[in-house]
Design an enzyme around this catalytic site. Sequence first.
Site, PDB file in Angstrom:
ATOM      1  N   HIS A 187     -42.230  22.107 -11.741  1.00 28.75           N
ATOM      2  CA  HIS A 187     -43.371  22.710 -11.039  1.00 28.75           C
ATOM      3  C   HIS A 187     -43.489  22.189  -9.608  1.00 28.75           C
ATOM      4  O   HIS A 187     -44.562  22.202  -9.023  1.00 28.75           O
ATOM      5  CB  HIS A 187     -44.682  22.455 -11.793  1.00 28.75           C
ATOM      6  N   SER A 192     -35.982  25.406  18.730  1.00 32.41           N
ATOM      7  CA  SER A 192     -37.048  26.362  19.020  1.00 32.41           C
ATOM      8  C   SER A 192     -37.072  26.661  20.510  1.00 32.41           C
ATOM      9  O   SER A 192     -36.796  25.782  21.335  1.00 32.41           O
ATOM     10  CB  SER A 192     -38.399  25.781  18.589  1.00 32.41           C
ATOM     11  N   LYS A 206     -38.215  20.638  17.560  1.00 33.77           N
ATOM     12  CA  LYS A 206     -37.867  21.291  16.300  1.00 33.77           C
ATOM     13  C   LYS A 206     -36.378  21.202  15.981  1.00 33.77           C
ATOM     14  O   LYS A 206     -35.525  21.312  16.840  1.00 33.77           O
ATOM     15  CB  LYS A 206     -38.257  22.782  16.326  1.00 33.77           C
ATOM     16  N   GLU A 264     -31.897  28.879   5.567  1.00 30.57           N
ATOM     17  CA  GLU A 264     -32.881  29.964   5.491  1.00 30.57           C
ATOM     18  C   GLU A 264     -32.199  31.323   5.408  1.00 30.57           C
ATOM     19  O   GLU A 264     -32.646  32.220   4.673  1.00 30.57           O
ATOM     20  CB  GLU A 264     -33.822  29.895   6.692  1.00 30.57           C
TER      21      GLU A 264
END
Length: 459
Positions: free
Chosen positions: A157, A278, A284, A291
């Site tokens: 979970h 970024s 970043k 992704e």
Amino acid sequence: MSNRMWGGRFSTSPAAIMEEINASIDFDRKLYAQDIRGSKAHAAMLADKGIIAPDDAAKIIEGLDAIKTEIDGGRFTFTRALEDIHMNVESRLKDLIGAAAGRLHTARSRNDQVATDFKLWVRDTLDHVDRQLEDLMRALLDRAGEHAATVMPGFTHLQSAQPVTLGHHLMAYVEMFARDRGRVQDARRRLNECPLGAAALAGTSFPIDRHATAAALGFDRPTANSLDAVSDRDFALEALGAASIVAIHLSRFAEEIVIWSTAQFAFVRLSDAFSTGSSIMPQKRNPDAAELVRAKAGRIIGDLNGLLIVMKGLPLAYQKDMQEDKEQVFDAFENLSLCIEATTGMVRDMKPDVDRLAAAAGSGYATATDLADWLVRVLGLPFREAHHVTGRIVAIASERGVELSAVPLSEMKAVHAGITEAVYGVLTVDASVRSRVSYGGTAPDNVRAQVARWIAALG
């Protein structure tokens, strides 16, 4: 030009929009090597059976080799007026060798020709994916062996559950990708029947040798039913199904890399080679490769769904709808291959933060099950009672804001008088993972044994 190839029945050329919707050469040109390979086998068989003259077969084969050289070298001009790869090759063959080119299409149809070409392409691609998956497994095995004893939190979970090792976690993906290889190999075995010679739908009256062409093309046997041979796309659906499951496994791993590389987790770091920045936030480091692997799973599953919907209502035998079978397959496997390659790169590139993983491994009272097991093993409590006792001790730890190992013995005894100082020996993360010696468990020696087993299996 299209009428020259097939249009004896027609007196005018197709409308421009008809040519636009009908042409497939923009994508089925990918089949050129398989188309030429199939045509060479067909020509050789026709000559062996005395259906065409040996000289004509020799000219055809020589011309086909020349065409492949032209396409390989980027010197071939494809034309949409000729619709597809088959017509483009045959038209160029006629330019090169003259009338003998017209004998190549004896005892076959574009229906069995495209089914054969497509099967050959899928088979070649499955072999490539199988090799890529093996490479990915080897990368995971390398890292799993390196981190067989590196402790980390195991989650259910997405909550801290029990300590495991990073090696054990990575080995879970070895098992997944091994099953994927099994599905890929099964799909390959099932597709390995040759449609060539089924002709349009009913077979042919020429005395062809379908077993010879099947063998020449590396198939196990010819297809047994001509109707099924030209209308079957199960092989493409099954390949896409296998690809979709691979993509899901890649996506699950990618999701973990995304989570693990956040500042909040900081379990692993990807180098600049697999990170992006970024345009506005200079600090970043984005795990964009992971992704995109995650996103492309949806695209690949969509390709499977698209072909399922194309095929769901088609009567026997071949229908033009089946022209819509290739783009999904080409797209899915192009993206799957890219995803496997990127994932293999990330596995080899990522740097686990061993200290951070160890610090997180004991969080959330992760050794509570070890306490319950100790109560069963040493004090003889029924597990349900031990579960209840452990829950009360966890509540005490939570109220105090300490780990289980910091709860005083006196307070543990207040919950159950039989608890002794020995209990603290099972409450460390290292003791927990070392104790999980059941087959398939996370104990470091288990992980090392599984890594060795898989290395031996892969050879």
